[in-house]
Write an enzyme that holds these catalytic residues in place. Structure first.
Site, mmCIF file in Angstrom:
data_model
loop_
_atom_site.group_PDB
_atom_site.id
_atom_site.type_symbol
_atom_site.label_atom_id
_atom_site.label_comp_id
_atom_site.label_asym_id
_atom_site.label_seq_id
_atom_site.Cartn_x
_atom_site.Cartn_y
_atom_site.Cartn_z
ATOM 1 N N ASP A 1 0.844 -30.431 -42.006
ATOM 2 C CA ASP A 1 0.086 -30.108 -41.199
ATOM 3 C C ASP A 1 0.588 -29.870 -39.900
ATOM 4 O OD1 ASP A 1 -2.516 -29.215 -39.770
ATOM 5 O OD2 ASP A 1 -2.376 -31.330 -39.244
ATOM 6 N N ASP B 1 -4.725 -25.361 -30.061
ATOM 7 C CA ASP B 1 -5.865 -24.498 -29.756
ATOM 8 C C ASP B 1 -6.653 -25.124 -28.623
ATOM 9 O OD1 ASP B 1 -5.896 -22.311 -31.664
ATOM 10 O OD2 ASP B 1 -6.361 -23.736 -33.182
ATOM 11 N N ASP C 1 -1.051 -29.598 -36.324
ATOM 12 C CA ASP C 1 -2.010 -30.110 -34.987
ATOM 13 C C ASP C 1 -2.067 -31.527 -35.264
ATOM 14 O OD1 ASP C 1 -2.133 -27.730 -33.211
ATOM 15 O OD2 ASP C 1 -3.767 -27.169 -34.679
ATOM 16 N N ASP D 1 -3.901 -24.607 -39.547
ATOM 17 C CA ASP D 1 -5.063 -23.807 -38.950
ATOM 18 C C ASP D 1 -4.679 -23.318 -37.424
ATOM 19 O OD1 ASP D 1 -7.353 -22.423 -39.288
ATOM 20 O OD2 ASP D 1 -8.716 -23.950 -38.885
ATOM 21 N N ASP E 1 -3.594 -34.884 -40.945
ATOM 22 C CA ASP E 1 -4.746 -35.511 -40.265
ATOM 23 C C ASP E 1 -6.032 -35.241 -40.511
ATOM 24 O OD1 ASP E 1 -4.034 -33.574 -38.453
ATOM 25 O OD2 ASP E 1 -5.706 -34.270 -37.295
HETATM 26 MG MG LIG Z 1 -4.201 -31.410 -37.993
#
Ligand SMILES: [Mg+2]
Ligand SMILES: [Zn+2]
Length: 234
Positions: free
Chosen positions: A8, A19, A10, A96, A175
Site C-alpha cells: 500500500d 491526498d 499512504d 488509492d 495499514d
Molecule cells: Mg494506506
C-alpha cells in the site's frame, strides 16, 4: 523463491496520507473544508475537487510537486525495498492515491527503481495546470466493503493472473481497511504485514475478519521494525 511484495502507499510506504497532506500543506482553510466534506462525498471525487480548489488558489503543478516531495518518509523503507529486490522479490504498489503523487514521491525518495508496477487512480495535469484525479474503476463486485473506485483484492488477482506463472510467496504490507480484501486472497504460505494500531490491524482484531486471512500475520510499527521482520523472513 520467487516473491511478489505488494505495498500500500499512504501510511505504509510513506508516513502520511498524500491526498490529505497536499491540501493540508497548501491551504489550512481548504483542509478544514475537506474534513467537513469527507463523510458526504466519494473520496476520489472529493480529492479531485480539492486539487481543483488548490488550482483556483493559484497553485501550479510545480507547487503541488514540490509539496509532495516534502511528505514524511522513513529511510528504512528504502532499505526494505532494496532488501526485497536483492532477494529476488518483485515489488508492486496498489494504492488509492494516484499516479502523479506516487510517481513524484517515489522519485523524491529514490524508490522508483525498486517498484515494477503501480496500480492506482489515474491522474494528470491539464493545459491550465489543474490536476485531475479519476477513479480507478466505477464499480466492482467485491463483497469485502472496498471503496467503489478500487478493489485491491480484484486488482491483485488480476495482476497475478496477468503474469502467467505463479509466485512462490506473496508478501502484503498495508495499514488501511482497504488492505483487508487483498489480504484475504493470500494463502497459508504467504505473509500479511498490517501496520500496528492502524485501521487494518484494528479490523482484524475481530476474529470474524481475522479468520478470513489464511496467510501468516505479522504486525509492524515502524519501517525499521518491518525491515528486521523481513530480514528474518527472507
Ligand atoms: Mg494506506
Ligand atoms: Zn475488495
Amino acid at each position: 523463491m520467487r516473491y511478489l511484495a505488494v505495498f500500500d502507499f499512504d501510511f505504509t510506504v510513506i508516513e502520511d496520507d498524500s491526498d490529505r497532506y497536499i491540501v493540508k500543506s497548501l491551504s489550512e482553510s481548504l483542509y478544514a473544508k475537506m474534513k467537513d466534506h469527507q463523510k458526504k462525498m466519494q473520496f476520489t471525487e472529493l480529492c479531485d475537487m480539492m486539487v481543483g480548489e488548490l488550482h483556483k488558489l493559484g497553485n501550479n503543478p510545480d507547487d503541488l510537486k514540490k509539496t509532495l516531495r516534502t511528505i514524511p518518509f522513513n529511510p528504512a523503507m528504502y532499505d526494505i525495498m532494496k532488501l526485497l529486490q536483492e532477494n529476488n522479490a518483485e515489488i508492486i504498489v496498489i494504492s488509492d492515491a494516484n499516479t502523479i503523487y506516487i510517481d513524484e514521491i517515489s522519485d523524491q525518495y529514490q524508490i522508483k527503481q525498486f517498484i515494477s508496477h503501480v496500480i492506482t487512480n489515474p491522474a494528470h495535469f491539464d493545459d491550465d495546470g489543474r490536476l485531475h484525479i479519476r477513479k480507478r474503476c466505477e464499480k466492482h463486485d467485491c463483497l469485502n466493503g472496498c471503496a467503489v473506485n478500487i478493489c485491491k483484492g480484484v486488482e491483485l488477482l488480476e495482476y497475478i493472473n496477468s503474469k502467467g506463472s505463479p509466485y512462490d510467496r506473496l508478501i502484503y504490507v498495508g495499514d488501511g481497511t482497504n488492505d483487508f480484501c487483498p489480504s484475504t486472497k493470500l494463502g497459508p504460505n504467504d505473509y500479511v504485514f498490517p501496520r500496528k494500531d492502524f485501521p487494518f490491524s484494528r479490523k482484524i482484531k475481530d476474529e470474524q475478519y481475522r479468520n478470513e486471512i489464511t496467510a501468516r500475520i505479522n504486525e509492524w510499527e515502524s519501517a525499521d521494525e518491518l525491515l528486521s521482520l523481513l530480514r528474518n523472513l527472507l
